[in-house]
Design a protein around this motif. Structure first.
Motif, PDB file in Angstrom:
ATOM      1  N   ILE A  28       0.834  -1.194   0.000  1.00 22.08           N
ATOM      2  CA  ILE A  28       0.000   0.000   0.000  1.00 22.08           C
ATOM      3  C   ILE A  28       0.871   1.248   0.000  1.00 22.08           C
ATOM      4  CG2 ILE A  28      -1.768   1.294   1.255  1.00 22.08           C
ATOM      5  CD1 ILE A  28      -2.605  -1.388   2.537  1.00 22.08           C
ATOM      6  N   PHE A  29       0.563   2.156  -0.917  1.00 19.51           N
ATOM      7  CA  PHE A  29       1.252   3.446  -0.919  1.00 19.51           C
ATOM      8  C   PHE A  29       0.490   4.430  -0.038  1.00 19.51           C
ATOM      9  CE2 PHE A  29       4.022   6.686  -2.254  1.00 19.51           C
ATOM     10  CZ  PHE A  29       3.281   7.814  -2.521  1.00 19.51           C
ATOM     11  N   THR A  30      -0.812   4.508  -0.244  1.00 18.49           N
ATOM     12  CA  THR A  30      -1.620   5.399   0.569  1.00 18.49           C
ATOM     13  C   THR A  30      -3.054   4.916   0.597  1.00 18.49           C
ATOM     14  OG1 THR A  30      -2.229   7.714   0.966  1.00 18.49           O
ATOM     15  CG2 THR A  30      -2.253   6.967  -1.309  1.00 18.49           C
ATOM     16  N   ILE A  31      -3.733   5.204   1.694  1.00 16.82           N
ATOM     17  CA  ILE A  31      -5.155   4.885   1.830  1.00 16.82           C
ATOM     18  C   ILE A  31      -5.944   6.181   1.859  1.00 16.82           C
ATOM     19  CG2 ILE A  31      -6.915   3.888   3.321  1.00 16.82           C
ATOM     20  CD1 ILE A  31      -4.937   1.809   4.210  1.00 16.82           C
ATOM     21  N   ASN A  32      -6.972   6.235   1.048  1.00 10.79           N
ATOM     22  CA  ASN A  32      -7.827   7.410   1.004  1.00 10.79           C
ATOM     23  C   ASN A  32      -9.018   7.189   1.944  1.00 10.79           C
ATOM     24  OD1 ASN A  32      -6.094   8.610  -1.009  1.00 10.79           O
ATOM     25  ND2 ASN A  32      -7.008   7.167  -2.455  1.00 10.79           N
ATOM     26  N   ALA A  33     -10.204   7.097   1.407  1.00  7.97           N
ATOM     27  CA  ALA A  33     -11.381   6.895   2.245  1.00  7.97           C
ATOM     28  C   ALA A  33     -11.492   5.441   2.692  1.00  7.97           C
ATOM     29  CB  ALA A  33     -12.644   7.288   1.498  1.00  7.97           C
ATOM     30  N   MET A  34     -12.092   5.259   3.849  1.00  5.98           N
ATOM     31  CA  MET A  34     -12.398   3.937   4.392  1.00  5.98           C
ATOM     32  C   MET A  34     -13.852   3.956   4.843  1.00  5.98           C
ATOM     33  SD  MET A  34      -8.955   3.404   6.707  1.00  5.98           S
ATOM     34  CE  MET A  34      -8.853   1.611   6.591  1.00  5.98           C
ATOM     35  N   GLY A  35     -14.513   2.827   4.698  1.00  8.53           N
ATOM     36  CA  GLY A  35     -15.920   2.838   5.074  1.00  8.53           C
ATOM     37  C   GLY A  35     -16.490   1.460   5.298  1.00  8.53           C
ATOM     38  N   TRP A  36     -17.753   1.478   5.695  1.00  9.24           N
ATOM     39  CA  TRP A  36     -18.507   0.246   5.930  1.00  9.24           C
ATOM     40  C   TRP A  36     -19.814   0.304   5.145  1.00  9.24           C
ATOM     41  CZ3 TRP A  36     -16.579  -3.846   8.568  1.00  9.24           C
ATOM     42  CH2 TRP A  36     -15.462  -3.613   9.388  1.00  9.24           C
ATOM     43  N   TYR A  37     -20.131  -0.813   4.519  1.00  8.09           N
ATOM     44  CA  TYR A  37     -21.376  -0.973   3.779  1.00  8.09           C
ATOM     45  C   TYR A  37     -22.151  -2.131   4.380  1.00  8.09           C
ATOM     46  CZ  TYR A  37     -19.800   2.202   0.086  1.00  8.09           C
ATOM     47  OH  TYR A  37     -19.386   3.301  -0.622  1.00  8.09           O
ATOM     48  N   HIS A 104       1.725   2.000  -8.340  1.00  7.77           N
ATOM     49  CA  HIS A 104       0.552   2.243  -9.157  1.00  7.77           C
ATOM     50  C   HIS A 104       0.288   3.745  -9.208  1.00  7.77           C
ATOM     51  CE1 HIS A 104      -1.432  -1.836  -9.718  1.00  7.77           C
ATOM     52  NE2 HIS A 104      -0.329  -2.102  -9.064  1.00  7.77           N
ATOM     53  N   SER A 105      -0.260   4.193 -10.323  1.00  3.81           N
ATOM     54  CA  SER A 105      -0.511   5.619 -10.475  1.00  3.81           C
ATOM     55  C   SER A 105      -1.873   6.036  -9.976  1.00  3.81           C
ATOM     56  CB  SER A 105      -0.366   6.019 -11.949  1.00  3.81           C
ATOM     57  OG  SER A 105      -1.289   5.285 -12.735  1.00  3.81           O
ATOM     58  N   GLY A 106      -2.764   5.081  -9.809  1.00  2.00           N
ATOM     59  CA  GLY A 106      -4.122   5.412  -9.391  1.00  2.00           C
ATOM     60  C   GLY A 106      -4.577   4.585  -8.203  1.00  2.00           C
ATOM     61  N   SER A 107      -5.750   4.935  -7.699  1.00  2.00           N
ATOM     62  CA  SER A 107      -6.337   4.246  -6.551  1.00  2.00           C
ATOM     63  C   SER A 107      -7.475   3.330  -6.982  1.00  2.00           C
ATOM     64  CB  SER A 107      -6.866   5.269  -5.544  1.00  2.00           C
ATOM     65  OG  SER A 107      -5.823   6.086  -5.057  1.00  2.00           O
ATOM     66  N   ASN A 108      -7.730   2.320  -6.180  1.00  2.28           N
ATOM     67  CA  ASN A 108      -8.813   1.376  -6.452  1.00  2.28           C
ATOM     68  C   ASN A 108      -9.628   1.145  -5.188  1.00  2.28           C
ATOM     69  OD1 ASN A 108      -7.951   0.658  -9.200  1.00  2.28           O
ATOM     70  ND2 ASN A 108      -6.204  -0.284  -8.181  1.00  2.28           N
ATOM     71  N   ASP A 109     -10.829   0.645  -5.374  1.00  2.15           N
ATOM     72  CA  ASP A 109     -11.663   0.231  -4.246  1.00  2.15           C
ATOM     73  C   ASP A 109     -11.403  -1.244  -3.949  1.00  2.15           C
ATOM     74  OD1 ASP A 109     -14.524   2.295  -5.020  1.00  2.15           O
ATOM     75  OD2 ASP A 109     -13.030   2.509  -3.443  1.00  2.15           O
ATOM     76  N   TYR A 110     -11.254  -1.536  -2.674  1.00  3.63           N
ATOM     77  CA  TYR A 110     -11.058  -2.907  -2.213  1.00  3.63           C
ATOM     78  C   TYR A 110     -12.129  -3.242  -1.192  1.00  3.63           C
ATOM     79  CZ  TYR A 110      -6.569  -2.296  -4.456  1.00  3.63           C
ATOM     80  OH  TYR A 110      -5.580  -2.046  -5.380  1.00  3.63           O
ATOM     81  N   TRP A 111     -12.536  -4.528  -1.179  1.00  4.18           N
ATOM     82  CA  TRP A 111     -13.620  -4.977  -0.312  1.00  4.18           C
ATOM     83  C   TRP A 111     -13.174  -6.123   0.572  1.00  4.18           C
ATOM     84  CZ3 TRP A 111     -18.249  -2.434  -0.184  1.00  4.18           C
ATOM     85  CH2 TRP A 111     -18.505  -1.544  -1.241  1.00  4.18           C
ATOM     86  N   GLY A 112     -13.688  -6.121   1.795  1.00  6.05           N
ATOM     87  CA  GLY A 112     -13.499  -7.257   2.673  1.00  6.05           C
ATOM     88  C   GLY A 112     -14.455  -8.377   2.314  1.00  6.05           C
ATOM     89  N   GLN A 113     -14.345  -9.472   3.044  1.00  8.50           N
ATOM     90  CA  GLN A 113     -15.168 -10.646   2.747  1.00  8.50           C
ATOM     91  C   GLN A 113     -16.555 -10.544   3.352  1.00  8.50           C
ATOM     92  OE1 GLN A 113     -12.897 -10.451   5.068  1.00  8.50           O
ATOM     93  NE2 GLN A 113     -13.662 -11.500   6.902  1.00  8.50           N
ATOM     94  N   GLY A 114     -16.743  -9.593   4.233  1.00  8.74           N
ATOM     95  CA  GLY A 114     -18.040  -9.405   4.877  1.00  8.74           C
ATOM     96  C   GLY A 114     -18.099 -10.096   6.228  1.00  8.74           C
ATOM     97  N   THR A 115     -18.761  -9.456   7.154  1.00 11.10           N
ATOM     98  CA  THR A 115     -18.972 -10.035   8.481  1.00 11.10           C
ATOM     99  C   THR A 115     -20.450  -9.864   8.849  1.00 11.10           C
ATOM    100  OG1 THR A 115     -18.200 -10.045  10.792  1.00 11.10           O
ATOM    101  CG2 THR A 115     -18.304  -7.909   9.704  1.00 11.10           C
ATOM    102  N   GLN A 116     -21.045 -10.936   9.331  1.00 10.39           N
ATOM    103  CA  GLN A 116     -22.492 -10.951   9.583  1.00 10.39           C
ATOM    104  C   GLN A 116     -22.825 -10.295  10.917  1.00 10.39           C
ATOM    105  OE1 GLN A 116     -25.018 -12.008   7.547  1.00 10.39           O
ATOM    106  NE2 GLN A 116     -26.472 -11.297   9.114  1.00 10.39           N
ATOM    107  N   VAL A 117     -23.824  -9.432  10.875  1.00 14.06           N
ATOM    108  CA  VAL A 117     -24.389  -8.835  12.082  1.00 14.06           C
ATOM    109  C   VAL A 117     -25.867  -9.195  12.124  1.00 14.06           C
ATOM    110  CG1 VAL A 117     -24.989  -6.682  13.240  1.00 14.06           C
ATOM    111  CG2 VAL A 117     -22.735  -6.947  12.184  1.00 14.06           C
ATOM    112  N   THR A 118     -26.287  -9.810  13.208  1.00 10.21           N
ATOM    113  CA  THR A 118     -27.681 -10.200  13.374  1.00 10.21           C
ATOM    114  C   THR A 118     -28.204  -9.616  14.676  1.00 10.21           C
ATOM    115  OG1 THR A 118     -27.296 -12.273  12.184  1.00 10.21           O
ATOM    116  CG2 THR A 118     -29.295 -12.118  13.515  1.00 10.21           C
TER     117      THR A 118
END
Length: 121
Positions: A28-37, A104-118
């Protein structure tokens, strides 16, 4: 290039709390936004909360005042503290990171595998 590992999901009763964690690793060179969906059964994946590299936060209206997102830049980690949980919060929670990999010259979106909340009533 960039891997995300999530933890902290589980099953709780309404009114309870959970804390989700997500750590990014790799070249990783840099991390921009981080979030949860969140994705509920049969529904689309929607933004729950996000935090920019400067600490600005954004929340879905349904979680404002109950959820808090934070990040630790030294650990490449993002957290979601979820309080006063409601059955409507049930779903698969995905970590999302916008990052620029090394060499790399640009940024990409990366996703986790998901974690269940019930959340049960």
């Amino acid at each position: 290039q960039v891997q995300l590992v999530e933890s902290g999901g589980g099953s709780v009763q309404a009114g309870g709390f959970l804390r989700l964690s997500c750590t990014a690793s790799g070249r990783i060179f840099t991390i921009n936004a981080m979030g949860w969906y969140r994705q509920a059964p049969g529904k689309q994946r929607d933004l729950v909360a996000a935090v920019t590299s400067t600490g600005r936060t954004n929340y879905a209206d349904s979680v404002k005042g109950r959820f808090t997102i934070s990040r630790d830049n030294a650990k490449n980690a993002v957290y979601l503290q979820m309080n006063s949980l409601e059955p409507e919060d049930t779903g698969l929670y995905y970590c999302n990171v916008n990052a620029r990999p090394l060499y790399h010259s640009g940024s990409n979106d990366y996703w986790g595998q998901g974690t269940q909340v019930t959340v049960s009533s």
